[in-house]
Design an enzyme around this catalytic site. Sequence first.
Site, PDB file in Angstrom:
ATOM      1  N   LEU A   1      18.388  -8.659  -8.989  1.00 39.86           N
ATOM      2  CA  LEU A   1      17.996  -7.525  -8.127  1.00 39.86           C
ATOM      3  C   LEU A   1      16.699  -7.904  -7.421  1.00 39.86           C
ATOM      4  O   LEU A   1      15.748  -8.304  -8.085  1.00 39.86           O
ATOM      5  CB  LEU A   1      17.712  -6.355  -9.067  1.00 39.86           C
ATOM      6  CG  LEU A   1      17.873  -4.917  -8.618  1.00 39.86           C
ATOM      7  CD1 LEU A   1      19.304  -4.651  -8.200  1.00 39.86           C
ATOM      8  CD2 LEU A   1      17.485  -3.981  -9.772  1.00 39.86           C
ATOM      9  N   HIS A   2      16.677  -7.808  -6.094  1.00 43.81           N
ATOM     10  CA  HIS A   2      15.392  -8.059  -5.441  1.00 43.81           C
ATOM     11  C   HIS A   2      15.222  -7.353  -4.103  1.00 43.81           C
ATOM     12  O   HIS A   2      14.144  -7.379  -3.529  1.00 43.81           O
ATOM     13  CB  HIS A   2      15.168  -9.560  -5.231  1.00 43.81           C
ATOM     14  CG  HIS A   2      16.011 -10.125  -4.118  1.00 43.81           C
ATOM     15  ND1 HIS A   2      17.333 -10.420  -4.280  1.00 43.81           N
ATOM     16  CD2 HIS A   2      15.710 -10.423  -2.836  1.00 43.81           C
ATOM     17  CE1 HIS A   2      17.814 -10.885  -3.138  1.00 43.81           C
ATOM     18  NE2 HIS A   2      16.845 -10.896  -2.239  1.00 43.81           N
TER      19      HIS A   2
END
Length: 362
Positions: A204-205
Amino acid sequence: MRLTCIAAARPNFMKVAPILHAAKKYPGIQCSLVHTGQHYDERMSDLFFRELELPRPDVHLGVGSGSHAAQTARVMLAFDEVLDQQPADMVLVVGDVNSTLACALVAAKRGIPVAHVEAGLRSGDRSMPEEINRIVTDSISELLFVSDPEGLIHLTREGHPREKIHFVGNIMIDTLIRELPYAEASGILDTLGLNAGSYVYITLHRPSNVDDPAVLSRLMDVFLEMSHEETLVFAVHPRTRARMVDAGFDMASSERFKFIEPLGYRDNLMMIRSAKAMLTDSGGIQEEASALNIPCLTLRNNTERPVTVELGSSELVGNDPARIREAWGRFKSGTWKHATAIPLWDGKTGERIVRGLRQAWG
Ligand code: UD1
């Protein structure tokens, strides 16, 4: 032809490597590599250079992190000076990061033709910084190397002349095919105490998922809930780690929910290949999961890579907990779709790009 290739951030390295490897066969092409330093950690950069056998950059701009404006401006100033010192006949940029846009702008303004690899990708969402970078880079590039068939439609609709556009396939898959045997020899599953097919792998980013503490908190709640019945492994990107620390999330690993540092290319590929399913907002992982036929719940509402949904194993599930739970339920019931072969994901894209560059050069 003096060809200057730009690499900047983690998702660029696996795109530049096959082009540099393919170009070695053509003595008429003199390649130089500029690393802008947008990503600079050992785990976000140096490790990838070693694994992918990228040459040491001829120039390292060391721009580091910053606001979009500051980062883009720093790259522009520094790259302009590089071109003063080391003239180029063509500049090749990949992907959609800030450095892609910055170097393309500098080159185009100096009258140097720009080749863009992964041209034509559009999410339709201009709140994504990458979408702005894609549109502007394509609009000033002379050679548009397209990976996703829908890219052809977008570029034609935007008025790009057909002769600039080359459908060459997906450059990421060249690296995947080359690296898979090394990935399989990786000891990452043993290191983490995992068995193949026994865990869900999370990355996740995207700012839209991690920058708002309320959104991040909702996602963490869903993951925690899932960890009651599944083993989760979450590779935490530096941006995400910073936001998690700010929001006071506990990142202590438990038996069922393991937080790990970002992995190198081979370990990451092994983790994807051996996962029961992926939960991710990464564009590259949507493609890698599709190539490996691993169910991929993509935590986004749109994608610039629609072929991964149409033919691959990815489905857009957004970041709303109810939608994620519903998709997860379908995965658990065993009805997730299977990926089918995707056109030109064949490991030969680097070669096609280099041939395209040579033809264009005449
Ligand atoms: C960038 C790209 C995004 C890509 C992503 C992959 C843009 C606009 N975004 O987003 O398209 O999908 O890389 O990782 O170019 N940091 C470190 N070490 C590093 C790099 C970053 O600690 O080596 C930290 C910095 O504190 C920085 C934060 O991570 O503020 C975010 O990094 P940045 O490169 O600005 O954007 P990404 O979110 O990584």
